[in-house]
Scaffold this motif. Structure first.
Motif, PDB file in Angstrom:
ATOM      1  N   SER A  33      71.312  20.245  41.809  1.00  0.00           N
ATOM      2  CA  SER A  33      72.405  20.730  40.969  1.00  0.00           C
ATOM      3  C   SER A  33      71.860  21.365  39.690  1.00  0.00           C
ATOM      4  CB  SER A  33      73.368  19.590  40.628  1.00  0.00           C
ATOM      5  OG  SER A  33      72.705  18.568  39.905  1.00  0.00           O
ATOM      6  N   ASN A  34      70.724  20.871  39.191  1.00  0.00           N
ATOM      7  CA  ASN A  34      70.110  21.464  37.999  1.00  0.00           C
ATOM      8  C   ASN A  34      69.558  22.849  38.301  1.00  0.00           C
ATOM      9  OD1 ASN A  34      69.368  21.443  35.278  1.00  0.00           O
ATOM     10  ND2 ASN A  34      67.328  20.690  35.737  1.00  0.00           N
ATOM     11  N   ILE A  35      69.040  23.031  39.516  1.00  0.00           N
ATOM     12  CA  ILE A  35      68.578  24.363  39.927  1.00  0.00           C
ATOM     13  C   ILE A  35      69.766  25.325  39.963  1.00  0.00           C
ATOM     14  CG2 ILE A  35      67.652  25.709  41.862  1.00  0.00           C
ATOM     15  CD1 ILE A  35      65.949  23.271  42.578  1.00  0.00           C
ATOM     16  N   PHE A  36      70.872  24.856  40.540  1.00  0.00           N
ATOM     17  CA  PHE A  36      72.076  25.691  40.617  1.00  0.00           C
ATOM     18  C   PHE A  36      72.610  26.036  39.224  1.00  0.00           C
ATOM     19  CE2 PHE A  36      73.126  23.651  44.976  1.00  0.00           C
ATOM     20  CZ  PHE A  36      72.301  24.570  45.603  1.00  0.00           C
ATOM     21  N   ASP A  37      72.693  25.035  38.342  1.00  0.00           N
ATOM     22  CA  ASP A  37      73.356  25.224  37.045  1.00  0.00           C
ATOM     23  C   ASP A  37      72.440  25.797  35.969  1.00  0.00           C
ATOM     24  OD1 ASP A  37      75.565  24.162  38.222  1.00  0.00           O
ATOM     25  OD2 ASP A  37      75.307  22.160  37.404  1.00  0.00           O
ATOM     26  N   LEU A  92      76.355  32.514  45.877  1.00  0.00           N
ATOM     27  CA  LEU A  92      75.282  31.773  46.531  1.00  0.00           C
ATOM     28  C   LEU A  92      75.213  30.341  46.002  1.00  0.00           C
ATOM     29  CD1 LEU A  92      72.811  31.934  48.461  1.00  0.00           C
ATOM     30  CD2 LEU A  92      71.444  32.608  46.471  1.00  0.00           C
ATOM     31  N   MET A  93      75.461  30.183  44.704  1.00  0.00           N
ATOM     32  CA  MET A  93      75.467  28.856  44.102  1.00  0.00           C
ATOM     33  C   MET A  93      76.518  27.969  44.755  1.00  0.00           C
ATOM     34  SD  MET A  93      76.497  27.658  40.223  1.00  0.00           S
ATOM     35  CE  MET A  93      75.402  28.793  39.410  1.00  0.00           C
ATOM     36  N   LEU A  94      77.725  28.508  44.938  1.00  0.00           N
ATOM     37  CA  LEU A  94      78.801  27.725  45.555  1.00  0.00           C
ATOM     38  C   LEU A  94      78.456  27.365  46.996  1.00  0.00           C
ATOM     39  CD1 LEU A  94      81.581  26.452  45.574  1.00  0.00           C
ATOM     40  CD2 LEU A  94      82.563  28.711  46.053  1.00  0.00           C
ATOM     41  N   LEU A  95      77.940  28.328  47.745  1.00  0.00           N
ATOM     42  CA  LEU A  95      77.539  28.064  49.128  1.00  0.00           C
ATOM     43  C   LEU A  95      76.445  26.998  49.175  1.00  0.00           C
ATOM     44  CD1 LEU A  95      77.463  31.683  50.621  1.00  0.00           C
ATOM     45  CD2 LEU A  95      79.173  29.906  51.029  1.00  0.00           C
ATOM     46  N   GLY A  96      75.540  27.069  48.199  1.00  0.00           N
ATOM     47  CA  GLY A  96      74.478  26.076  48.111  1.00  0.00           C
ATOM     48  C   GLY A  96      75.022  24.684  47.861  1.00  0.00           C
ATOM     49  N   TYR A  97      76.021  24.589  46.984  1.00  0.00           N
ATOM     50  CA  TYR A  97      76.650  23.302  46.690  1.00  0.00           C
ATOM     51  C   TYR A  97      77.326  22.729  47.948  1.00  0.00           C
ATOM     52  CZ  TYR A  97      76.201  22.367  41.687  1.00  0.00           C
ATOM     53  OH  TYR A  97      75.724  22.019  40.451  1.00  0.00           O
ATOM     54  N   VAL A  98      78.033  23.593  48.672  1.00  0.00           N
ATOM     55  CA  VAL A  98      78.718  23.144  49.891  1.00  0.00           C
ATOM     56  C   VAL A  98      77.697  22.643  50.908  1.00  0.00           C
ATOM     57  CG1 VAL A  98      80.141  23.867  51.843  1.00  0.00           C
ATOM     58  CG2 VAL A  98      80.686  24.691  49.544  1.00  0.00           C
ATOM     59  N   TYR A  99      76.630  23.418  51.101  1.00  0.00           N
ATOM     60  CA  TYR A  99      75.591  23.038  52.059  1.00  0.00           C
ATOM     61  C   TYR A  99      74.930  21.726  51.651  1.00  0.00           C
ATOM     62  CZ  TYR A  99      71.152  23.069  54.571  1.00  0.00           C
ATOM     63  OH  TYR A  99      70.073  22.707  55.335  1.00  0.00           O
ATOM     64  N   TYR A 100      74.588  21.596  50.372  1.00  0.00           N
ATOM     65  CA  TYR A 100      73.883  20.399  49.894  1.00  0.00           C
ATOM     66  C   TYR A 100      74.774  19.161  49.973  1.00  0.00           C
ATOM     67  CZ  TYR A 100      70.999  17.387  46.972  1.00  0.00           C
ATOM     68  OH  TYR A 100      70.232  16.350  46.493  1.00  0.00           O
ATOM     69  N   THR A 101      76.045  19.313  49.607  1.00  0.00           N
ATOM     70  CA  THR A 101      76.982  18.193  49.695  1.00  0.00           C
ATOM     71  C   THR A 101      77.147  17.749  51.141  1.00  0.00           C
ATOM     72  OG1 THR A 101      78.198  19.071  47.778  1.00  0.00           O
ATOM     73  CG2 THR A 101      79.309  17.396  49.098  1.00  0.00           C
ATOM     74  N   ASN A 102      77.246  18.712  52.036  1.00  0.00           N
ATOM     75  CA  ASN A 102      77.388  18.413  53.460  1.00  0.00           C
ATOM     76  C   ASN A 102      76.124  17.738  54.009  1.00  0.00           C
ATOM     77  OD1 ASN A 102      79.113  18.846  55.946  1.00  0.00           O
ATOM     78  ND2 ASN A 102      77.213  19.838  56.604  1.00  0.00           N
ATOM     79  N   LYS A 103      74.973  18.084  53.422  1.00  0.00           N
ATOM     80  CA  LYS A 103      73.713  17.480  53.849  1.00  0.00           C
ATOM     81  C   LYS A 103      73.633  16.017  53.400  1.00  0.00           C
ATOM     82  CE  LYS A 103      68.723  18.327  53.831  1.00  0.00           C
ATOM     83  NZ  LYS A 103      67.620  19.151  53.287  1.00  0.00           N
ATOM     84  N   LEU A 104      74.154  15.727  52.200  1.00  0.00           N
ATOM     85  CA  LEU A 104      74.170  14.353  51.713  1.00  0.00           C
ATOM     86  C   LEU A 104      75.100  13.494  52.554  1.00  0.00           C
ATOM     87  CD1 LEU A 104      74.269  14.949  47.835  1.00  0.00           C
ATOM     88  CD2 LEU A 104      72.340  14.084  49.181  1.00  0.00           C
ATOM     89  N   GLU A 105      76.242  14.037  52.892  1.00  0.00           N
ATOM     90  CA  GLU A 105      77.211  13.363  53.763  1.00  0.00           C
ATOM     91  C   GLU A 105      78.167  14.410  54.311  1.00  0.00           C
ATOM     92  OE1 GLU A 105      80.741   9.998  53.601  1.00  0.00           O
ATOM     93  OE2 GLU A 105      79.241  10.071  52.014  1.00  0.00           O
ATOM     94  N   LYS A 106      78.285  14.443  55.599  1.00  0.00           N
ATOM     95  CA  LYS A 106      79.098  15.488  56.244  1.00  0.00           C
ATOM     96  C   LYS A 106      80.492  15.561  55.639  1.00  0.00           C
ATOM     97  CE  LYS A 106      80.524  17.277  60.743  1.00  0.00           C
ATOM     98  NZ  LYS A 106      80.008  18.604  60.442  1.00  0.00           N
TER      99      LYS A 106
END
Length: 492
Positions: free
Chosen positions: A145-149, A184-198
């Protein structure tokens, strides 16, 4: 090394990389075209300033109520409803935005209206990102999230500017790149959140209706919303863009990048101090809290004052190495003096606000945040409309509002907790640094600007070291040794 330790270390590394990237770009690249850089720096802060009206503090509630909903297996339900609420809020916000010109026709001539095609979609993206940011923090994962923000917005600014200035592409293409990075940031957040828990969307409201949990959720969100109004930097960028022009926004942003160097010692302070503040407040050990508060504040002030002194004597020569517009920055040297002094006062107060926010009096922090926002807007408007000071007026406004904000918190903490960040040693630090700056300024100036840029700050550092050696204000010997340097690279 624990997960928290690893995440904390990586978080700091990303933070410093982002800081260096932003600062170096602001000094050596963005001065090539203040007008276009000003447009970039107007769009993002304006969107950030308006995001709270869409999020309404819901992101903070995703942290506050996470463990409660986790026990009941309703994490995905909370996330889904939060995202849906943000979307509904955005639709309402957009409707108000387009209706506003009918009640206030002058709004059509504002920069916000002219750039609405960029600002409105950006508000929606940043609002969704705010929800995902807080939600993923519950998993003790803060690096991505720090990379994104932290990094991506700087890459968006730098990339868009380079496309426009160095590759001579149109503003539309540059803005498209700028917007694409945030998408891309938003897509990254969605992907990362889904990776932590579907992610499993669940829009049922039954759970939140039970025991009126939605009321608690709403109340906490509301106080979180009120606490977001203290972003005086975004307010400044917006008002400068509306009343002065995009070129001034660009100059302001570069000056801010320079001044923010003073705040380097403050990076990560809250993460380090929060557990100690929590423990002393829980134990009621105000004497220990006062001791820790004074020690930390003095360290921050000393280190900030050293950096400020070097910037003061080196700034005139640094502008000579900037692109063609460096001379314009030299004209606003008083801004660096005024604003830098206000940042020093902020450093001297240490974690004043953190003490309040971690105590049962956290609502008071919200009140002073609102005061800071109101005072900043009022003073900015006064200096813009009634004086010819331009950015110097903005600097005065920031200094007055930020100092008032900090003084109120000092008084509150002293009355309620009997703690204060102020010490007599801070006066000695101020005297030593003032003398060092004065001596460096009156010393001969060479024709070679590189020599001046190196030797004048070096003189300041030597004089401060000598002054500190005799007064023993700051334990430099604890840091200027191989044992400490080696310890920096140990993580246990």
């Amino acid at each position: 090394m624990s997960v928290v330790a690893r995440q904390g270390f990586k978080y700091s590394i990303i933070g410093y990389i982002g800081f260096l990237l932003g600062t170096i770009s602001a000094i050596f690249i963005f001065p090539n075209d203040f007008e276009f850089y000003g447009k970039l720096r107007y769009i993002l802060p304006t969107a950030e300033m308006l995001v709270p009206f869409v999020v309404l503090g819901i992101s903070y509630s995703n942290v506050k109520f996470f463990h409660t909903v986790e026990k009941d297996g309703k994490k995905q339900n909370m996330l889904s409803l939060s995202l849906l609420t943000v979307l509904i809020n955005f639709v309402i916000f957009t409707a108000v935005f387009f209706v506003l010109p009918y009640f206030y026709p002058k709004f059509r001539h504002s920069e916000a209206w002219k750039t609405k095609e960029m600002i409105l979609p950006l508000i929606l993206i940043l609002s969704f990102c705010a929800i995902f940011n807080k939600y993923t923090s519950n998993y003790k994962r803060i690096v991505v999230s720090n990379i994104f923000d932290n990094l991506l917005p700087k890459i968006a600014n730098l990339g868009a500017f380079c496309l426009f200035f160095y590759f001579a592409l149109s503003q539309k293409i540059a803005f498209a790149f700028f917007f694409a990075i945030f998408s891309l940031m938003l897509l990254g957040y969605v992907y990362y959140t889904n990776k932590l828990e579907k992610i499993q969307l669940d829009f049922s409201t039954d759970y939140f209706k039970e025991n009126n949990l939605w009321k608690e959720f709403f109340n906490y969100s509301f106080f979180g919303f009120l606490g977001t109004f203290g972003n005086y930097l975004a307010i400044n960028s917006f008002m400068i863009g509306e009343f002065m022009g995009m070129e001034e926004v660009g100059i302001y942003s570069v000056l801010y990048a320079l001044i923010s160097l003073i705040s380097i010692p403050q990076l990560g302070l809250f993460n380090i101090s929060a557990p100690i503040i929590n423990k002393t407040l829980a134990d009621g050990d105000m004497e220990e809290l006062d001791r820790f508060h004074k020690k930390t504040s003095l360290s921050l002030y000393f280190l900030g004052a050293v950096l400020f002194s070097c910037i003061m004597v080196g700034f005139p020569f640094l502008t000579q190495f900037m692109p063609k517009n460096g001379t314009m920055l030299r004209e606003y040297e008083p801004v660096v003096w005024i604003w830098g002094s206000a940042v020093l006062v902020d450093l001297a107060t240490g974690f004043n606000g953190n003490i309040i926010s971690l105590s049962k009096y956290y609502r008071f922090n919200i009140l002073v945040m609102l005061l800071l926002a109101g005072l900043t807007i009022g003073l900015n408007y006064y200096f813009i409309k009634n004086t010819d000071l331009k950015l110097i007026g903005i600097a005065l406004s920031t200094a007055i509002s930020l100092t008032t904000y900090n003084v109120i918190k000092i008084i509150f903490n002293y009355i309620v907790f009997k703690v204060s960040p102020l010490t007599i040693e801070m006066i000695f630090v101020s005297i030593i640094c003032t003398l060092a700056i004065t001596v460096a300024i009156v010393l001969p100036t060479f024709n070679n600007n590189l020599i001046n840029l190196i030797y004048k700050p070096a003189v300041v550092l030597v004089l401060i070291y000598i002054g500190n050696y005799f007064t023993k204000i700051f334990p430099l010997e604890d840091y200027l040794n191989m044992r400490f340097i080696k310890s920096v690279f140990k993580f246990k």
